[in-house]
Design an enzyme around this catalytic site. Structure first.
Site, PDB file in Angstrom:
ATOM      1  N   CYS A  93      55.211  78.393  -1.843  1.00 24.06           N
ATOM      2  CA  CYS A  93      55.782  79.667  -1.875  1.00 24.06           C
ATOM      3  C   CYS A  93      56.351  79.944  -0.310  1.00 24.06           C
ATOM      4  O   CYS A  93      57.598  80.627  -0.502  1.00 24.06           O
ATOM      5  CB  CYS A  93      54.648  80.521  -2.097  1.00 24.06           C
ATOM      6  SG  CYS A  93      54.374  80.931  -3.749  1.00 24.06           S
ATOM      7  N   ALA A 110      56.335  86.892   2.947  1.00 26.57           N
ATOM      8  CA  ALA A 110      57.014  86.812   4.245  1.00 26.57           C
ATOM      9  C   ALA A 110      56.124  87.236   5.535  1.00 26.57           C
ATOM     10  O   ALA A 110      56.169  86.337   6.492  1.00 26.57           O
ATOM     11  CB  ALA A 110      58.323  87.461   4.304  1.00 26.57           C
ATOM     12  N   LYS A 170      47.004  72.235   1.643  1.00 22.34           N
ATOM     13  CA  LYS A 170      45.715  72.877   1.965  1.00 22.34           C
ATOM     14  C   LYS A 170      44.559  72.250   1.306  1.00 22.34           C
ATOM     15  O   LYS A 170      44.808  71.417   0.426  1.00 22.34           O
ATOM     16  CB  LYS A 170      45.716  74.224   2.093  1.00 22.34           C
ATOM     17  CG  LYS A 170      45.927  74.740   0.614  1.00 22.34           C
ATOM     18  CD  LYS A 170      45.803  76.532   0.959  1.00 22.34           C
ATOM     19  CE  LYS A 170      45.766  76.975  -0.440  1.00 22.34           C
ATOM     20  NZ  LYS A 170      45.214  78.407  -0.665  1.00 22.34           N
ATOM     21  N   ASP A 176      55.042  74.422 -22.671  1.00 27.15           N
ATOM     22  CA  ASP A 176      55.946  74.020 -21.412  1.00 27.15           C
ATOM     23  C   ASP A 176      56.520  72.750 -22.006  1.00 27.15           C
ATOM     24  O   ASP A 176      56.479  72.275 -22.926  1.00 27.15           O
ATOM     25  CB  ASP A 176      54.465  73.197 -20.763  1.00 27.15           C
ATOM     26  CG  ASP A 176      55.100  72.715 -19.081  1.00 27.15           C
ATOM     27  OD1 ASP A 176      54.595  73.567 -18.242  1.00 27.15           O
ATOM     28  OD2 ASP A 176      55.833  72.067 -19.030  1.00 27.15           O
ATOM     29  N   PHE A 178      49.484  86.899  -7.164  1.00 27.11           N
ATOM     30  CA  PHE A 178      49.467  87.079  -5.651  1.00 27.11           C
ATOM     31  C   PHE A 178      48.203  85.784  -5.403  1.00 27.11           C
ATOM     32  O   PHE A 178      47.421  85.822  -4.359  1.00 27.11           O
ATOM     33  CB  PHE A 178      48.774  88.075  -5.071  1.00 27.11           C
ATOM     34  CG  PHE A 178      49.857  89.059  -5.093  1.00 27.11           C
ATOM     35  CD1 PHE A 178      50.719  89.088  -4.079  1.00 27.11           C
ATOM     36  CD2 PHE A 178      50.266  90.018  -5.905  1.00 27.11           C
ATOM     37  CE1 PHE A 178      51.958  89.923  -3.970  1.00 27.11           C
ATOM     38  CE2 PHE A 178      51.050  91.165  -6.027  1.00 27.11           C
ATOM     39  CZ  PHE A 178      52.242  90.985  -4.851  1.00 27.11           C
ATOM     40  N   VAL A 204      57.664  79.689 -14.987  1.00 27.45           N
ATOM     41  CA  VAL A 204      58.231  78.542 -14.646  1.00 27.45           C
ATOM     42  C   VAL A 204      58.439  78.193 -13.314  1.00 27.45           C
ATOM     43  O   VAL A 204      58.452  79.547 -12.490  1.00 27.45           O
ATOM     44  CB  VAL A 204      59.726  78.277 -15.478  1.00 27.45           C
ATOM     45  CG1 VAL A 204      59.180  78.140 -17.068  1.00 27.45           C
ATOM     46  CG2 VAL A 204      60.630  79.436 -15.417  1.00 27.45           C
TER      47      VAL A 204
HETATM   48  C1  UDX Z   1      54.956  79.188  -9.651  1.00 30.99           C
HETATM   49  C2  UDX Z   1      56.113  80.064  -9.822  1.00 30.99           C
HETATM   50  O1  UDX Z   1      56.392  80.109 -11.051  1.00 30.99           O
HETATM   51  C3  UDX Z   1      56.948  80.077  -8.762  1.00 30.99           C
HETATM   52  O2  UDX Z   1      57.855  81.047  -8.858  1.00 30.99           O
HETATM   53  C4  UDX Z   1      56.147  80.348  -7.344  1.00 30.99           C
HETATM   54  O3  UDX Z   1      57.047  80.692  -6.421  1.00 30.99           O
HETATM   55  C5  UDX Z   1      55.280  79.305  -7.340  1.00 30.99           C
HETATM   56  O4  UDX Z   1      54.237  79.340  -8.183  1.00 30.99           O
HETATM   57  P1  UDX Z   1      54.333  77.025 -10.353  1.00 30.99           P
HETATM   58  O5  UDX Z   1      53.329  77.314 -11.398  1.00 30.99           O
HETATM   59  O6  UDX Z   1      53.411  76.593  -8.931  1.00 30.99           O
HETATM   60  O7  UDX Z   1      55.409  77.847  -9.992  1.00 30.99           O
HETATM   61  O8  UDX Z   1      55.192  75.718 -10.743  1.00 30.99           O
HETATM   62  P2  UDX Z   1      54.786  74.491 -11.604  1.00 30.99           P
HETATM   63  O9  UDX Z   1      53.357  73.973 -11.248  1.00 30.99           O
HETATM   64  O10 UDX Z   1      55.936  73.636 -11.169  1.00 30.99           O
HETATM   65  O11 UDX Z   1      54.960  75.105 -12.846  1.00 30.99           O
HETATM   66  C6  UDX Z   1      56.023  75.361 -13.557  1.00 30.99           C
HETATM   67  C7  UDX Z   1      55.837  74.517 -15.140  1.00 30.99           C
HETATM   68  O12 UDX Z   1      56.805  75.116 -15.891  1.00 30.99           O
HETATM   69  C8  UDX Z   1      55.964  73.036 -15.112  1.00 30.99           C
HETATM   70  O13 UDX Z   1      54.795  72.638 -15.906  1.00 30.99           O
HETATM   71  C9  UDX Z   1      57.229  72.747 -15.969  1.00 30.99           C
HETATM   72  O14 UDX Z   1      57.026  71.701 -16.791  1.00 30.99           O
HETATM   73  C10 UDX Z   1      57.374  74.129 -16.642  1.00 30.99           C
HETATM   74  N1  UDX Z   1      58.778  74.260 -17.249  1.00 30.99           N
HETATM   75  C11 UDX Z   1      59.874  74.495 -16.159  1.00 30.99           C
HETATM   76  C12 UDX Z   1      59.055  74.630 -18.631  1.00 30.99           C
HETATM   77  O15 UDX Z   1      57.993  74.749 -19.407  1.00 30.99           O
HETATM   78  N2  UDX Z   1      60.481  74.987 -18.851  1.00 30.99           N
HETATM   79  C13 UDX Z   1      61.300  74.941 -17.954  1.00 30.99           C
HETATM   80  O16 UDX Z   1      62.395  75.202 -18.380  1.00 30.99           O
HETATM   81  C14 UDX Z   1      60.913  74.728 -16.619  1.00 30.99           C
HETATM   82  C1  UDX Z   2      50.477  82.010  -0.967  1.00 20.55           C
HETATM   83  C2  UDX Z   2      50.067  83.237  -0.876  1.00 20.55           C
HETATM   84  O1  UDX Z   2      48.650  83.517  -0.038  1.00 20.55           O
HETATM   85  C3  UDX Z   2      49.859  84.041  -2.355  1.00 20.55           C
HETATM   86  O2  UDX Z   2      49.388  85.160  -2.049  1.00 20.55           O
HETATM   87  C4  UDX Z   2      51.047  83.643  -3.030  1.00 20.55           C
HETATM   88  O3  UDX Z   2      50.843  84.098  -4.261  1.00 20.55           O
HETATM   89  C5  UDX Z   2      51.404  82.153  -3.060  1.00 20.55           C
HETATM   90  O4  UDX Z   2      51.789  81.683  -1.606  1.00 20.55           O
HETATM   91  P1  UDX Z   2      49.386  79.520  -1.210  1.00 20.55           P
HETATM   92  O5  UDX Z   2      50.712  79.055  -0.738  1.00 20.55           O
HETATM   93  O6  UDX Z   2      48.577  79.011  -2.268  1.00 20.55           O
HETATM   94  O7  UDX Z   2      49.461  80.862  -1.313  1.00 20.55           O
HETATM   95  O8  UDX Z   2      48.369  79.269   0.256  1.00 20.55           O
HETATM   96  P2  UDX Z   2      48.074  80.102   1.390  1.00 20.55           P
HETATM   97  O9  UDX Z   2      46.343  80.052   1.454  1.00 20.55           O
HETATM   98  O10 UDX Z   2      48.746  81.322   1.575  1.00 20.55           O
HETATM   99  O11 UDX Z   2      48.234  79.024   2.398  1.00 20.55           O
HETATM  100  C6  UDX Z   2      49.829  78.701   2.585  1.00 20.55           C
HETATM  101  C7  UDX Z   2      49.777  77.796   3.916  1.00 20.55           C
HETATM  102  O12 UDX Z   2      49.484  78.335   5.385  1.00 20.55           O
HETATM  103  C8  UDX Z   2      48.871  76.515   4.048  1.00 20.55           C
HETATM  104  O13 UDX Z   2      49.581  75.508   4.378  1.00 20.55           O
HETATM  105  C9  UDX Z   2      47.687  76.763   5.054  1.00 20.55           C
HETATM  106  O14 UDX Z   2      47.215  75.772   5.376  1.00 20.55           O
HETATM  107  C10 UDX Z   2      48.513  77.722   5.931  1.00 20.55           C
HETATM  108  N1  UDX Z   2      47.957  78.495   6.720  1.00 20.55           N
HETATM  109  C11 UDX Z   2      47.014  79.584   6.199  1.00 20.55           C
HETATM  110  C12 UDX Z   2      47.583  78.400   8.237  1.00 20.55           C
HETATM  111  O15 UDX Z   2      48.660  77.578   8.775  1.00 20.55           O
HETATM  112  N2  UDX Z   2      47.015  79.172   8.838  1.00 20.55           N
HETATM  113  C13 UDX Z   2      46.297  80.311   8.279  1.00 20.55           C
HETATM  114  O16 UDX Z   2      45.580  80.880   9.080  1.00 20.55           O
HETATM  115  C14 UDX Z   2      46.376  80.572   6.985  1.00 20.55           C
END
Ligand code: UDX
Ligand code: UDX
Length: 454
Positions: free
Chosen positions: A276, A225, A339, A35, A162, A90
């Site tokens: 997401c 979506a 959540k 990272d 996912f 990332v």
């Molecule tokens: C993920 C997915 O990658 C993103 O596309 C998805 O839609 C949401 O979840 P997430 O793991 O949740 O992202 O993001 P984050 O927790 O911010 O982690 C990304 C990491 O990459 C950070 O620790 C950051 O420091 C690192 N990073 C970022 C690098 O190492 N190099 C970079 O150039 C940019």
């Molecule tokens: C989502 C997708 O579920 C996962 O497959 C994908 O890879 C990343 O995005 P995440 O964002 O971690 O995961 O959480 P999720 O459990 O999907 O909840 C998203 C939001 O929807 C939360 O704020 C949750 O509280 C809300 N939610 C969920 C509702 O408001 N009603 C519901 O019935 C379910």
């Protein structure tokens, strides 16, 4: 081709847990997570009770694999060079400036990663897109790799994640499906097979779906979506229920019992949050516009608009209850994470509801069991349109260390995250004699109605 060394760039909510599980299930493979943020790496190497990501079951997995075949390192060049397979995990936030600002995905970190990979690679590599990316990103990555490195062959796969936060470890152990997209060429198919071989260490073969790269990239955006659309659909009906006397919980139960529809993701809420849904839908909207598909773009955009409407509506309900004036009122904000069971607060509905209440003059007492004070104050700086000055923060934003303290002497309690501890069976709200607004099953009358935990 048998993979012996994996490197993952990005030790965040996706990279960290995903690699920990791969390492646990594949003891014969060395998995190294790098990272660009050295503090994060330090924390991943630190005590198990303060890893940078909170996720039920994660500490146990890291505890077992770390030091055996799971490593966290800040040596990006060395580990890129050594690995036969590199995951890109990332972050890909929404662009804040330039063309597509506010909608398109910001690919700068992905591009930076591709440049690093080209620069430090000395042998052929398989590159795996783990981050959610707009369809056809693999093409761009390939261009960057080929521009910056001549003799090496790179094969690009799409393998979207996912997992849902809060259940990441269970989702990784028992995935509904693993999606792997690759080129239809022979070398593309060999790369696909190399990744399939990793997952078959614990995932049944019939759950592994291989497709072309574009289907895989688009499937991730489309899945998110569709899920978000269900929440916006039920939320759009919650307001109609309030007008007509129908009960949204009963409605959602009745709808969900139709097996063609199913019960999941039909829980009315104050609005979806997380890193997401909003980002991916806006990205989809942008893609549709780019291809000139305005009607399709508008269709999906409405899912995000209903979500904004729902967050606003909830805050307005509280304000209306005090005749439109929150000056001098104290409000408990219970929950800051988007959540339950995560310390992630990205795009959390609580941030927006709190902002509106604060703008109307309220003093906030905020409590979340997992989100730190620093994160909460950072979110205020990052997300709120008008950033309060330090005196306002000191006077009107109090971060509390317990549920009890947060509810003490408040005029209203807003429950914004579905933490177990907030349920009425676990906490007695009655003695505070405040108005309760429950955002996790949106309120009908707003006063003294507990919908949670029943
Ligand atoms: C993920 C997915 O990658 C993103 O596309 C998805 O839609 C949401 O979840 P997430 O793991 O949740 O992202 O993001 P984050 O927790 O911010 O982690 C990304 C990491 O990459 C950070 O620790 C950051 O420091 C690192 N990073 C970022 C690098 O190492 N190099 C970079 O150039 C940019
Ligand atoms: C989502 C997708 O579920 C996962 O497959 C994908 O890879 C990343 O995005 P995440 O964002 O971690 O995961 O959480 P999720 O459990 O999907 O909840 C998203 C939001 O929807 C939360 O704020 C949750 O509280 C809300 N939610 C969920 C509702 O408001 N009603 C519901 O019935 C379910």
């Amino acid at each position: 081709m048998q993979i012996k060394n994996i490197c993952c760039i990005g030790a965040g909510y996706v990279g960290g847990p995903t690699m920990a599980v791969i390492a646990l299930k594949c003891p014969h493979i060395s998995v190294i997570v790098v990272d660009s943020n050295p503090d994060k790496i330090k924390a991943w190497n630190g005590p198990l009770d303060s890893l940078p990501v909170y996720e039920p079951g994660l500490a146990e997995v890291v505890g077992e694999a770390r030091g055996r075949n799971l490593f966290f390192s800040d040596d990006i060049p060395g580990n890129i060079e050594k690995a036969e397979m590199i995951f890109m995990a990332v972050n890909t936030p929404t662009k804040t400036e330039g063309e597509g600002a506010g909608m398109a995905a910001d690919l700068r970190y992905i591009k930076a990663c591709a440049k690093d990979i080209a620069k430090y690679s000395k042998s052929n590599k398989i590159i795996v897109e783990k981050s959610t990316l707009p369809v056809r990103t693999a093409e761009k990555i390939k261009e960057i790799l080929e521009e910056n490195s001549s003799k090496i062959h790179f094969e690009i796969l799409s393998n979207p994640e996912f997992l849902a936060e809060g259940t990441a470890i269970q989702d990784l152990f028992k995935s509904d499906r693993i999606l792997i997209g690759g080129d239809e060429t022979e070398s593309g198919q060999n790369a696909v097979q190399a990744l399939v071989d990793i997952y078959t260490n614990w995932i049944p073969k019939e759950k592994i779906l291989t497709t072309n790269v574009w289907s895989s990239e688009l499937a991730k955006l489309a899945s998110n979506a569709m899920l978000a659309q269900r929440i916006s659909s039920i939320n759009s009906l919650s307001v109609l229920c309030e007008k007509t006397g129908a009960n949204i919980d009963e409605l959602s139960k009745a709808i969900g019992m139709d097996h063609r529809i199913g019960p999941h993701f039909l829980k009315a809420s104050v609005g979806f949050g997380g890193s997401c849904f909003q980002k991916d839908i806006l990205n989809l909207v942008y893609l549709c516009k780019y291809y000139g598909l305005d009607e399709v773009a508008e269709y999906w955009h409405q899912v995000v608009k209903i979500n904004d409407y729902q967050k606003n509506r909830f805050a307005e309900k509280i304000t209306d209850n005090f005749d439109g004036d929150l000056n001098g009122k104290q409000i408990a904000i219970l929950g800051w994470a988007f959540k339950a069971n995560t310390n992630d607060s990205r795009e959390s509905a609580a941030i927006y509801v709190a902002e509106k209440l604060f703008d109307e003059g309220a003093t906030l007492k905020i409590y979340d069991p997992m989100v730190t004070k620093t994160s909460i104050l950072n979110d205020v700086q990052f997300y709120w349109k008008e950033i309060p000055d330090s005196i306002e923060v000191q006077n009107r934003i109090h971060i509390e260390m317990s549920l009890e303290d947060a509810c003490e002497k408040v005029d209203a309690i807003a429950i914004l995250t579905g933490w177990e501890a907030f349920k009425t069976k676990n906490f007695n709200y009655d003695r505070f004699q405040s108005k309760i607004f429950d955002g996790r099953g949106i309120i009908k009358e707003a006063i003294n109605i507990y919908t949670l935990g029943k």
